[in-house]
Design a protein around this motif. Structure first.
Motif, PDB file in Angstrom:
ATOM      1  N   ILE A 119       0.834  -1.199   0.000  1.00  0.00           N
ATOM      2  CA  ILE A 119       0.000   0.000   0.000  1.00  0.00           C
ATOM      3  C   ILE A 119       0.871   1.252   0.000  1.00  0.00           C
ATOM      4  N   SER A 120       0.511   2.187  -0.859  1.00  0.00           N
ATOM      5  CA  SER A 120       1.293   3.420  -0.971  1.00  0.00           C
ATOM      6  C   SER A 120       0.363   4.614  -1.099  1.00  0.00           C
ATOM      7  N   ALA A 121       0.902   5.789  -0.793  1.00  0.00           N
ATOM      8  CA  ALA A 121       0.093   7.012  -0.819  1.00  0.00           C
ATOM      9  C   ALA A 121       0.028   7.646  -2.193  1.00  0.00           C
ATOM     10  N   ASP A 122       0.967   7.299  -3.076  1.00  0.00           N
ATOM     11  CA  ASP A 122       1.016   7.969  -4.369  1.00  0.00           C
ATOM     12  C   ASP A 122       1.424   6.992  -5.468  1.00  0.00           C
ATOM     13  N   PHE A 123       1.400   7.487  -6.690  1.00  0.00           N
ATOM     14  CA  PHE A 123       1.713   6.650  -7.844  1.00  0.00           C
ATOM     15  C   PHE A 123       3.156   6.154  -7.794  1.00  0.00           C
ATOM     16  N   ALA A 124       4.083   7.025  -7.419  1.00  0.00           N
ATOM     17  CA  ALA A 124       5.498   6.627  -7.381  1.00  0.00           C
ATOM     18  C   ALA A 124       5.715   5.479  -6.394  1.00  0.00           C
ATOM     19  N   GLY A 125       5.060   5.562  -5.234  1.00  0.00           N
ATOM     20  CA  GLY A 125       5.189   4.486  -4.254  1.00  0.00           C
ATOM     21  C   GLY A 125       4.591   3.186  -4.768  1.00  0.00           C
ATOM     22  N   TRP A 126       3.452   3.281  -5.446  1.00  0.00           N
ATOM     23  CA  TRP A 126       2.839   2.089  -6.040  1.00  0.00           C
ATOM     24  C   TRP A 126       3.763   1.466  -7.077  1.00  0.00           C
ATOM     25  N   TRP A 127       4.359   2.269  -7.921  1.00  0.00           N
ATOM     26  CA  TRP A 127       5.271   1.781  -8.959  1.00  0.00           C
ATOM     27  C   TRP A 127       6.495   1.104  -8.334  1.00  0.00           C
ATOM     28  N   ARG A 128       7.083   1.738  -7.317  1.00  0.00           N
ATOM     29  CA  ARG A 128       8.269   1.161  -6.661  1.00  0.00           C
ATOM     30  C   ARG A 128       7.932  -0.168  -6.003  1.00  0.00           C
ATOM     31  N   ARG A 129       6.825  -0.232  -5.314  1.00  0.00           N
ATOM     32  CA  ARG A 129       6.458  -1.467  -4.621  1.00  0.00           C
ATOM     33  C   ARG A 129       6.186  -2.594  -5.616  1.00  0.00           C
ATOM     34  N   GLY A 130       5.480  -2.277  -6.676  1.00  0.00           N
ATOM     35  CA  GLY A 130       5.191  -3.310  -7.661  1.00  0.00           C
ATOM     36  C   GLY A 130       6.447  -3.891  -8.276  1.00  0.00           C
ATOM     37  N   PHE A 131       7.370  -3.029  -8.692  1.00  0.00           N
ATOM     38  CA  PHE A 131       8.580  -3.527  -9.343  1.00  0.00           C
ATOM     39  C   PHE A 131       9.582  -4.094  -8.345  1.00  0.00           C
ATOM     40  N   ALA A 132       9.480  -3.706  -7.082  1.00  0.00           N
ATOM     41  CA  ALA A 132      10.304  -4.353  -6.059  1.00  0.00           C
ATOM     42  C   ALA A 132       9.896  -5.815  -5.916  1.00  0.00           C
ATOM     43  N   ILE A 133       8.601  -6.088  -5.963  1.00  0.00           N
ATOM     44  CA  ILE A 133       8.123  -7.470  -5.908  1.00  0.00           C
ATOM     45  C   ILE A 133       8.572  -8.239  -7.143  1.00  0.00           C
ATOM     46  N   ILE A 134       8.508  -7.605  -8.299  1.00  0.00           N
ATOM     47  CA  ILE A 134       8.957  -8.261  -9.530  1.00  0.00           C
ATOM     48  C   ILE A 134      10.433  -8.615  -9.446  1.00  0.00           C
ATOM     49  N   ARG A 135      11.255  -7.686  -8.963  1.00  0.00           N
ATOM     50  CA  ARG A 135      12.697  -7.964  -8.859  1.00  0.00           C
ATOM     51  C   ARG A 135      12.982  -9.103  -7.887  1.00  0.00           C
ATOM     52  N   ARG A 136      12.283  -9.127  -6.765  1.00  0.00           N
ATOM     53  CA  ARG A 136      12.541 -10.155  -5.753  1.00  0.00           C
ATOM     54  C   ARG A 136      11.976 -11.518  -6.149  1.00  0.00           C
ATOM     55  N   GLY A 137      10.842 -11.521  -6.840  1.00  0.00           N
ATOM     56  CA  GLY A 137      10.149 -12.787  -7.024  1.00  0.00           C
ATOM     57  C   GLY A 137       9.895 -13.215  -8.449  1.00  0.00           C
ATOM     58  N   TRP A 138      10.598 -12.625  -9.431  1.00  0.00           N
ATOM     59  CA  TRP A 138      10.271 -12.940 -10.809  1.00  0.00           C
ATOM     60  C   TRP A 138      10.483 -14.420 -11.142  1.00  0.00           C
ATOM     61  N   ARG A 139      11.467 -15.042 -10.502  1.00  0.00           N
ATOM     62  CA  ARG A 139      11.701 -16.467 -10.789  1.00  0.00           C
ATOM     63  C   ARG A 139      10.520 -17.311 -10.309  1.00  0.00           C
ATOM     64  N   VAL A 140      10.041 -17.013  -9.109  1.00  0.00           N
ATOM     65  CA  VAL A 140       8.892 -17.746  -8.563  1.00  0.00           C
ATOM     66  C   VAL A 140       7.649 -17.508  -9.407  1.00  0.00           C
ATOM     67  N   LEU A 141       7.418 -16.257  -9.769  1.00  0.00           N
ATOM     68  CA  LEU A 141       6.250 -15.927 -10.589  1.00  0.00           C
ATOM     69  C   LEU A 141       6.342 -16.569 -11.970  1.00  0.00           C
ATOM     70  N   ALA A 142       7.554 -16.572 -12.540  1.00  0.00           N
ATOM     71  CA  ALA A 142       7.741 -17.186 -13.861  1.00  0.00           C
ATOM     72  C   ALA A 142       7.483 -18.687 -13.801  1.00  0.00           C
ATOM     73  N   LEU A 143       7.929 -19.332 -12.726  1.00  0.00           N
ATOM     74  CA  LEU A 143       7.714 -20.771 -12.591  1.00  0.00           C
ATOM     75  C   LEU A 143       6.224 -21.095 -12.506  1.00  0.00           C
ATOM     76  N   MET A 144       5.478 -20.264 -11.771  1.00  0.00           N
ATOM     77  CA  MET A 144       4.033 -20.489 -11.686  1.00  0.00           C
ATOM     78  C   MET A 144       3.381 -20.306 -13.050  1.00  0.00           C
ATOM     79  N   GLN A 145       3.821 -19.294 -13.804  1.00  0.00           N
ATOM     80  CA  GLN A 145       3.278 -19.092 -15.145  1.00  0.00           C
ATOM     81  C   GLN A 145       3.611 -20.274 -16.059  1.00  0.00           C
ATOM     82  N   LEU A 146       4.828 -20.785 -15.950  1.00  0.00           N
ATOM     83  CA  LEU A 146       5.230 -21.928 -16.776  1.00  0.00           C
ATOM     84  C   LEU A 146       4.390 -23.164 -16.472  1.00  0.00           C
ATOM     85  N   CYS A 147       4.003 -23.315 -15.205  1.00  0.00           N
ATOM     86  CA  CYS A 147       3.163 -24.463 -14.832  1.00  0.00           C
ATOM     87  C   CYS A 147       1.819 -24.421 -15.563  1.00  0.00           C
ATOM     88  N   ALA A 148       1.400 -23.233 -15.969  1.00  0.00           N
ATOM     89  CA  ALA A 148       0.163 -23.110 -16.747  1.00  0.00           C
ATOM     90  C   ALA A 148       0.444 -23.130 -18.243  1.00  0.00           C
TER      91      ALA A 148
END
Length: 284
Positions: A15-44
């Motif tokens: 949760i963030s107060a502004d657009f910049a915070g939302w953007w940072r949080r979203g891409f922080a999750i992508i950087r940390r978890g892209w391998r896990v997310l990619a594996l789940m996508q591959l399973c489908a």
């Protein structure tokens, strides 16, 4: 207990107060978890390709014969190929629906730093698939009515329903009404975030359209290829395979990039509507 105003808690991972915070949080999750997310996508994607490649290939060959008067496929074979493609598409959509819900669950897990469990994510997603099917069909009917009304209404309704899968996953009750409440409560925040998600989705789609066009140009050998070369069995097979694979890759990238931003959008909008923190989500 949640803080008095959780929207502006700098420690909240979603949760963030502004657009910049939302953007940072979203891409922080992508950087940390892209391998896990990619594996789940591959399973489908892998079973999706197993379903779609042969059915799409048969449908493309049947369409080629119907268009050019070939004799490889009769009317019965053409109908069967179209039916097989329809069945494969429905099954693939069901598989992708499970993966989409499980991916959203994993986004929360990654954001909160909890232990990642694919089994737990899938188990949490499976019971919500029937609800997702029902609410998706209803939202589709609403979008059809909006489309018949005008272009602007369908754009608005489509934007409202961007968070529908996440609402289905984490909430119960009237999902349609809930989506409208979340979107309309803070229209500026909703439009900015959903607009960015839509822009990224369009960008990903256009990139793969360019790749597909480049592939077709290479395959056909010139800008204005001979008709027989374009409609040859080898060309149809190559184009069908490449189109199906490119669509799957685009879906994989979209799942990795857009799902964290969509979950963060849901969390942002919900925090603006009611007292809420990310800590509420894993127990939902």
């Amino acid at each position: 207990m949640p803080p008095a105003d959780p929207r502006f808690d700098p420690a909240d991972p979603l949760i963030s107060a502004d657009f910049a915070g939302w953007w940072r949080r979203g891409f922080a999750i992508i950087r940390r978890g892209w391998r896990v997310l990619a594996l789940m996508q591959l399973c489908a994607i892998v079973p999706g390709l197993v379903l779609m490649i042969p059915s799409q290939l048969l449908a493309d060959l049947a369409a080629r014969d119907e268009r050019d008067g070939g004799d490889s496929f009769g009317t019965g074979e053409t109908v069967a190929a179209t039916g097989a493609l329809l069945v494969a598409s429905v099954l693939m959509w069901l598989i992708y629906s499970v993966a989409a819900l499980a991916t959203a669950r994993l986004v929360v897990t990654i954001a909160t730093g909890a232990q990642v469990s694919f089994g737990q994510a899938v188990r949490a997603a499976l019971p919500r698939v029937p609800a997702l099917i029902g609410w998706t069909l209803l939202s589709g009917l609403i979008m059809l009515v909006a489309l018949l009304a005008c272009i602007l209404p369908v754009i608005y309704v489509g934007a409202v329903f961007v968070v529908l899968p996440v609402v289905v996953l984490f909430e119960r009750g009237n999902v349609i009404t809930r989506c409208f409440k979340l979107f309309n409560h803070d229209l500026g925040a909703a439009v900015s975030r959903v607009g960015a998600i839509a822009g990224l989705g369009i960008g990903i789609g256009l990139a793969f359209v360019c790749v597909s066009c480049t592939w077709s140009g290479i395959l056909w050998g010139s800008t204005f290829p001979d008709t027989s070369a374009v409609t040859s069995t080898g060309a149809v097979i190559a184009n069908s395979l490449m189109g199906t694979v490119l669509s799957a890759v685009a879906s994989l990238i979209s799942g990795i990039v857009l799902t964290p931003l969509t979950v963060a959008t849901y969390a942002d909008l919900r925090a603006r509507l009611e007292p809420f923190t990310t800590a509420h989500l894993p127990a939902a």
